[in-house]
Design a protein around this motif. Structure first.
Motif, mmCIF file in Angstrom:
data_model
loop_
_atom_site.group_PDB
_atom_site.id
_atom_site.type_symbol
_atom_site.label_atom_id
_atom_site.label_comp_id
_atom_site.label_asym_id
_atom_site.label_seq_id
_atom_site.Cartn_x
_atom_site.Cartn_y
_atom_site.Cartn_z
ATOM 1 N N LEU A 1 0.825 -1.215 0.000
ATOM 2 C CA LEU A 1 0.000 0.000 0.000
ATOM 3 C C LEU A 1 0.859 1.264 0.000
ATOM 4 N N LEU B 1 -2.232 -1.217 -6.091
ATOM 5 C CA LEU B 1 -2.843 -1.162 -4.753
ATOM 6 C C LEU B 1 -2.496 0.138 -4.028
ATOM 7 N N ILE C 1 -8.543 -4.852 1.450
ATOM 8 C CA ILE C 1 -8.224 -5.164 0.053
ATOM 9 C C ILE C 1 -9.121 -6.322 -0.333
ATOM 10 N N TYR D 1 -5.178 2.804 -2.625
ATOM 11 C CA TYR D 1 -5.205 3.135 -1.194
ATOM 12 C C TYR D 1 -5.200 4.652 -0.992
ATOM 13 N N VAL E 1 -9.771 -1.205 -2.997
ATOM 14 C CA VAL E 1 -9.254 -0.893 -1.657
ATOM 15 C C VAL E 1 -10.189 0.123 -1.019
#
Length: 543
Positions: free
Chosen positions: A164, A287, A245, A291, A191
């Protein structure tokens, strides 16, 4: 009592085509004392291999030349079945090249014929020590693997947290993903970040056990809600915050899942959560971006106060626009504060926020928050123009308290500014009241010391250095009666005291600034409903 550890045992097989050699090697040495058990013997290679397969020994002593299957063939066959078995070759000098080949194939050692029992025992004990070391290493690795298995949930969370916040290569990510056995597909993710609303206010003074119980409970609610739709992993990022996630590629499904999370937390606990959702990402490398988008979306609960879901897609294409308010409105607010007009200051404050937010698009929450704190500081600076710091400090402490509060909302900022306006105006009004009282007290003292004069409003206002109108209104506000009524009251009360003390009416009239006794008597009667003589007769019984 402590349980005694069983001594380590090792199995030995002896294979030779000479029966006397087999019997001597298997029976004469005190193998039991060395922790070695003779598991079997054989007189040819095929029988020996069968026994080895059945007993699975740790160590094998075998001749290099035997009928049906020689030592080289047996070495190959044994190591296919038992790759860790320690093979010791018995070899005559003329067979040395065969022994070398056996070593090359994987045998541990060889003993040259003719041999002594001591040589055999030493070779076997050397093999035993190697077996013991390998067992210990295997046990150590087993313990490490068990610990890794126990730590996998933590290791997974640590690695996902790393993803992240940091970039990685696809190859490394897929490798680590597989090694940690992360229970998510390696593609298509959403996310979201969930935050417990009003955490500090509700749980700040609670015992640690209560807080942990709540966090565990909310974690389970989120996990169970997500598992009904898709695969997901919940990460506890902070005391009041979770990151999820989850697999998925459909934004509408992600919206339904996050709405269900909010609903279930509210339904099954006494708390609510705010959720920020990032855009979907197809790859592991996305990701971190998803995030950060989720965090940005979460920030917009500044406007809603929580208990809901905000999607980054709602602000993704927001055009840049200047959110501000007019300098004239700010000056009007500060002027209202300086004049102590609470109603006006609150009205202008509402106007400021209307200008700040009335663009059809919410500005960045941190910008509005900073504007609020800047306006708070300006209010305090205005007060410091008139008051010592000690009187303004409580207001600054209130501002600091909100700054230290986790995730204040727009309503918190507005409430702070409204409170500051009311408090500032109260300070100004109180100070003005005190100044007014001081001025009127000064006027009253002057009146008392000049009752023997005419004491007109014009004269008094000039003495105090104020306009007639302002002084007249101020006097009535502080004393409750007009200036003329107060002067009349004081003169007549003093006249009463002088009459009771035996003073003559003519003398009293002159002392109170009346040129004619008749006029004084008329005024006195109008005030007391009695002439001076009647008053004197009434109170002391004589004229």
């Amino acid at each position: 009592m402590e349980r005694k550890l069983e001594p380590e045992r090792f199995k030995l097989c002896v294979i030779d085509d000479i029966k006397s050699v087999v019997e001597m090697v298997s029976r004469k040495p005190p193998w039991q004392e060395y922790g070695i058990e003779v598991a079997g013997t054989a007189l040819d290679g095929e029988a020996g291999l069968q026994i080895i397969r059945e007993t699975r020994p740790d160590i094998v002593l075998t001749d290099i030349r035997m009928p049906r299957m020689d030592g080289l063939q047996m070495t190959r066959a044994i190591l296919e079945v038992l790759p860790d078995c320690k093979i010791i070759i018995l070899s005559a000098y003329s067979e040395f090249s065969y022994a070398q080949e056996a070593i090359r194939l994987g045998a541990l050692d060889f003993v040259k014929k003719p041999f002594s029992l001591e040589e055999i025992v030493n070779a076997v004990l050397k093999a035993r020590e190697l077996c013991r070391e390998e067992r210990q290493e295997t046990a150590r690795l087993a313990v490490m693997e068990a610990r890794i298995r126990e730590s996998l949930p933590i290791l997974r969370q640590e690695y996902l947290t790393f993803l992240l916040h940091h970039q990685t290569t696809e190859t490394d990510a897929r490798s680590r993903w597989a090694y940690l056995d992360i229970p998510l597909d390696q593609h298509d993710f959403f996310v979201f970040v969930a935050e417990i609303d009003h955490f500090a206010e509700k749980l700040g003074g609670q015992p640690v056990q209560e807080v942990e119980l709540l966090r565990f409970s909310l974690h389970n609610i989120l996990e169970e809600t997500i598992s009904a739709w898709t695969r997901g992993i919940i990460i506890r990022e902070a005391t009041d915050r979770y990151v999820c996630i989850m697999n998925g590629s459909d934004p509408e499904t992600a919206a339904l899942i996050t709405e269900a999370c909010c609903t279930n937390v509210s339904r099954f606990s006494r708390h609510t959560i705010s959720i920020g959702v990032g855009l979907g990402t197809a790859a592991i490398q996305g990701l971190g971006t998803a995030y950060r988008q989720a965090l940005s979306a979460l920030g917009y609960h500044f406007y809603t106060g929580g208990n809901g879901v905000f999607h980054y897609s709602n602000i993704e294409n927001k055009p840049l626009s200047l959110h501000s308010y007019s300098a004239a409105a700010e000056q009007e607010l500060l002027f209202a504060l300086r004049s102590g007009n609470s109603a006006k200051s609150l009205q202008v404050l509402e106007q400021l926020f209307a200008e700040l937010l009335d663009s059809g698009l919410w500005p960045e929450p941190r910008y509005v928050e900073s504007v609020g704190y800047e306006l708070s500081s300006r209010i305090c600076r205005v007060l410091l123009e008139q008051f010592p710091y000690g009187q303004v400090e409580p207001l600054e402490l209130r501002i600091s308290a909100l700054k230290n509060q986790m995730h204040p909302s727009l309503q918190d900022i507005r409430d702070l500014l409204s409170w500051l306006c009311r408090e500032a105006c109260a300070l100004v009004t109180e100070a003005r009241s005190l100044e007014s009282t001081r001025i009127i007290r000064q006027a009253v003292e002057y009146i008392h010391s000049h009752l023997d004069t005419g004491l007109s409003l014009e004269q008094m206002a000039k003495q105090i250095n104020l306009s007639q109108g302002y002084f007249s209104n101020l006097f009535k506000k502080v004393q409750g009666i007009s200036f003329q009524q107060y002067v009349m009251h004081e003169k007549m009360e003093k006249a009463k005291a002088m009459l009771i003390s035996g003073r003559q009416v003519q003398e009293i009239a002159q002392d109170l600034g009346y040129e004619h006794r008749r006029y004084f008597s008329e005024v006195f009667k109008k005030y007391t409903s009695m002439t001076p003589s009647e008053f004197k007769l009434h109170y002391i019984g004589k004229e």
